[in-house]
Design an enzyme around this catalytic site. Sequence first.
Site, PDB file in Angstrom:
ATOM      1  N   LYS A 171       0.952  -1.040   0.152  1.00  0.00           N
ATOM      2  CA  LYS A 171       0.019   0.151   0.040  1.00  0.00           C
ATOM      3  C   LYS A 171       0.946   1.419   0.063  1.00  0.00           C
ATOM      4  O   LYS A 171       1.254   1.585   1.099  1.00  0.00           O
ATOM      5  CB  LYS A 171      -0.808  -0.112   1.249  1.00  0.00           C
ATOM      6  N   GLU A 246       8.946   1.358  11.228  1.00  0.00           N
ATOM      7  CA  GLU A 246      10.266   2.113  10.683  1.00  0.00           C
ATOM      8  C   GLU A 246       9.474   3.759  10.839  1.00  0.00           C
ATOM      9  O   GLU A 246       8.657   4.368   9.957  1.00  0.00           O
ATOM     10  CB  GLU A 246      10.610   2.098   9.521  1.00  0.00           C
ATOM     11  N   CYS A 280      13.066  10.814   7.247  1.00  0.00           N
ATOM     12  CA  CYS A 280      12.838  10.489   8.570  1.00  0.00           C
ATOM     13  C   CYS A 280      14.117  10.562   9.293  1.00  0.00           C
ATOM     14  O   CYS A 280      14.348  10.847  10.527  1.00  0.00           O
ATOM     15  CB  CYS A 280      12.550   9.059   8.521  1.00  0.00           C
ATOM     16  N   GLU A 379       9.104  16.343  14.835  1.00  0.00           N
ATOM     17  CA  GLU A 379       9.629  16.115  13.504  1.00  0.00           C
ATOM     18  C   GLU A 379       8.914  17.370  12.734  1.00  0.00           C
ATOM     19  O   GLU A 379       7.754  17.357  12.644  1.00  0.00           O
ATOM     20  CB  GLU A 379       9.095  15.100  12.662  1.00  0.00           C
TER      21      GLU A 379
END
Length: 477
Positions: A171, A246, A280, A379
């Site tokens: 996906k 992750e 990331c 983030e």
Amino acid sequence: MPLNFIDNQSIASASGRTLPVIDPSDGQPYDEIPRSDGRDIDAAVQAARRCFEGPWGKLNAAERGRLLIALSHKIAEHANELTAIEQRDCGKPTKQAAADATALARYFEFYAGACDKLHGDTLPYQNGYSVLTWREPHGVTGHVIPWNYPMQIFGRSVGGALAAGNVCVVKPSEDACLSLIRVAQLAAEVGFPAGAINIVTGYGHEVGDALARHAGIDHISFTGSPKVGTLIQQAAAERHCPVTLELGGKSPQIVFADADLDAAIPVIINAIVQNAGQTCSAGSRVLIERGIYGQLIGRLGKAFEALRVGPAAMDLDVGPLIRHTQQQRVWDFLSDAQAAGIATIAQGHVVDEAPETGFYQAPVLLADVPVAHRVAQEEVFGPVLSAMPFDDEEHAVQLANATRFGLVAGVWTRDGARQFRLARRVKSGQVFVNNYGAGGGVELPFGGYKSSGHGREKGFEALYGFTTLKTVAIRHG
Ligand code: NAD
């Protein structure tokens, strides 16, 4: 229009509904993808299961390896085409999109070679017994992929899963999935049996959720935000399905006064502006020993001012962000920082050729950021670097570990003993000393401490996560 790829067939979503594909460089729609739902996931899982129990399960490890290397070569042959697709879909400057295509080919090359090197063990036990372990594939693995590096994350995740003997239902992100549909078609062309690699596009809360809940999925590899990672893990927990997560990061670059600043500066800059900061493992915090703080901030500031931002096809230092909501997210962080009196030391500039409707954000260097401020804790996922000074090694370690994340860290010092001490004490899945690879290294195990996730992908280590261990004890007297 690109379609789902299920059972080696291109097919529309069961509902017939679609979603627009937007070019981040000008903010305009240029194509459509299927808006799939649980029915499409179900079809993909059934195709995958037939493949696992049929042609894929009959291949031996060397035969699997030959298919993976054939796909690696095919990807390399189509690198320009894949680069162009990814560039427009994600807004990546050409060199970044090309690097992603190269990395994708390399993942399949690495995992092709690993297929027939993965094995179990024989164990000492009581007299009269032989005990061995087998590494068995989970079966049908689900892969939920984000928009920031579709090709790279597909390579590491699907490449590892296939090498270990699994078949895959993928996906991709609704914001960037075109390259992965093409790669699945290329896999069929080189001989992957129907059902080995299936791609189902659509929204996360619809089709991603359906994948996470599907009883026919035996393992989930999720790469994305911590918030969605929690939802995936909760859904998987209902049926005790193993999960690799992750997730995000707030990775520090720790610069001591004895560091080689000429070497460090370009790497520190690249680690935050690569992919417009939407990485990331972006080095989004720079911790600087107080004695060189002013000097390094000054030099970083000059480098920031020289950075140019523009349409992906111009191949400048920085491309657009993925979408308007991402742009708003970055503005939000910057206006909070401004309200808190955090100083903007320098910023790059958006070139005149950039359409006003594109999702551009100039890189920003913030100084003296308080450790508790959200711009130093969360983030941003944009090209914003937060600088803060430290007094000594103890203070550096404390600041480095002062977020809920622990993905990657960079340590810059010429003192060998300190390099080891820092590498031991910083809580992150990877530590780079006198260099930094944002996610770097196909061969290097990658993953998080704390809220950056659990489990490891990349390298040979990933194959242990994509298999389950069976112990066989034979009593023969
Ligand atoms: P996201 O979590 O919003 O989306 C990731 C994927 O999850 C997409 O395919 C999305 O459609 C899907 N999704 C969304 N809601 C879902 C739901 N309810 N159920 C199932 N699936 C759902 O993340 P994003 O914005 O696409 O990517 C950015 C995030 O990914 C950042 O936090 C970044 O740090 C992280 N990331 C981590 C790594 C890593 O290796 N650690 C690599 C790249 C990106």
